[in-house]
Enzyme design. Structure first.
Site, PDB file in Angstrom:
ATOM      1  CG  HIS A 158      -3.821   5.532  10.393  1.00  0.00           C
ATOM      2  ND1 HIS A 158      -3.583   6.877  10.571  1.00  0.00           N
ATOM      3  CD2 HIS A 158      -3.872   5.357   9.038  1.00  0.00           C
ATOM      4  CE1 HIS A 158      -3.515   7.483   9.407  1.00  0.00           C
ATOM      5  NE2 HIS A 158      -3.680   6.576   8.463  1.00  0.00           N
ATOM      6  CG  ASP A 178      -7.470  -6.206  -2.283  1.00  0.00           C
ATOM      7  OD1 ASP A 178      -7.174  -5.725  -1.179  1.00  0.00           O
ATOM      8  OD2 ASP A 178      -8.633  -6.534  -2.586  1.00  0.00           O
ATOM      9  N   GLY A 196       0.827  -1.202   0.000  1.00  0.00           N
ATOM     10  CA  GLY A 196       0.000   0.000   0.000  1.00  0.00           C
ATOM     11  C   GLY A 196       0.857   1.246   0.000  1.00  0.00           C
ATOM     12  N   GLY A 197       1.907   1.241  -0.810  1.00  0.00           N
ATOM     13  CA  GLY A 197       2.949   2.271  -0.756  1.00  0.00           C
ATOM     14  C   GLY A 197       2.662   3.560  -1.488  1.00  0.00           C
TER      15      GLY A 197
END
Length: 309
Positions: free
Chosen positions: A215, A195, A147-148
């Site tokens: 988060h 994903d 997820g960079g």
């Protein structure tokens, strides 16, 4: 209308009005920080568009869901104040954001504005992930940035740790973001569509890095994301979660973390204490082995390894 807004901003010292006899306004040292195109400006736009507008209507959300007398914190990534305000319950916040490419681009750029609180480097020693010659020959990846985003963070890590090889790194993102990442990634780094709610395809990497991902999600969802990494890990692999780490008692130095905790609540997420991270690691079958801190900021890296049987 602008004049009426400006009066309030002058009264608070955010804007300047050099003369009391003319309606001319100017920047102060505070407003300059938020000017269009600056990192803080992009961050404020992201904060306002994706969080503050939804927090403003939080009481309406509670009323609509019959929770006025017994409020329950949002914990569903598909049903929360963000999706409710967009009238798209059942659709992820990220899919909603992708419907407006300009807003999505502003959001990605805005994340750079939080680097002061959650720096990409200066906590975990990424050089610990350096491959041996044998590991290079075996094609083992040193770092997978899950997820960079646009690849800015991975580029900063490689710049700060030149002993790591770009060819040994992978950035994983949605298809539309991968296309944008190409301009930021150094030569040799791979952008891979993935994903992170699905099983991790890169096996046996030295490090799986999540910056400001967990988060955005509740404990149940976050531990589910971590569970997708576990089958890919070996005894040398580390899970590295880079986020704000709330103290048991929040003070002035941790104020940003408390504000962000309230902000991500609107999309079903939460900031966590060290014990909160331990909880989601344990639920995923991981052992929290160390918390790496950057001095003077609320951000850090929580390191997990496979739990010993």
């Amino acid at each position: 209308m602008a004049e009426r807004d400006a009066r309030i901003l002058v009264a608070t010292g955010f804007l300047l009005q050099p003369s009391a006899t003319t309606l001319a306004y100017g920047h102060s040292k505070f407003s300059l920080v938020y000017r269009a195109g600056s990192p803080a400006g992009y961050f404020f736009l992201a904060l306002y568009d994706q969080y503050l507008k939804h927090a403003y209507n939080f009481d309406d959300y509670l009323e609509a869901h019959g929770q006025v007398s017994a409020a329950r914190e949002p914990d569903d990534p598909l049903h929360n104040p963000c999706t409710w305000n967009a009238k798209q319950d059942g659709v992820s916040v990220w899919q909603i954001m992708a419907q407006n490419p300009e807003k999505l681009d502003q959001f990605q750029k805005g994340l750079a504005g939080i680097d002061v609180a959650v720096p990409p480097v200066g906590h975990f020693d990424f050089s610990l992930l350096k491959n041996s010659d044998e590991e290079n020959a075996a094609g083992i990846k040193e770092l997978v940035d899950v997820g960079g985003g646009h690849g800015v963070v991975l580029s900063k890590i490689l710049a700060a740790h030149p002993d790591l090889g770009a060819r040994n790194t992978v950035l994983q993102e949605r298809k539309d973001i991968c296309a944008l990442a190409a301009e930021h990634l150094p030569e040799g780094a791979v952008a891979m569509e993935h994903d992170f709610t699905k099983e991790q395809p890169v096996k046996g990497a030295k490090g799986y890095f999540f910056r400001m991902i967990m988060h955005d999600y509740s404990d149940a969802v976050a531990s589910g994301i971590l569970k997708q990494i576990v089958p890919a890990m070996n005894n040398q692999s580390r899970v590295l979660v880079c986020d704000m780490i709330l103290p048991q008692k929040v003070g002035e130095a941790d104020f940003a973390a408390a504000v962000m905790d309230h902000a991500v609540m609107t999309m079903g997420g939460k900031e966590r204490t060290e014990e909160g991270f331990r909880k989601i690691f344990d639920a995923a079958g991981l052992e929290l082995v160390k918390v790496w801190r950057a001095p003077g900021v609320p951000g850090g890296v929580v390191e997990g390894r496979l739990r010993a049987n």
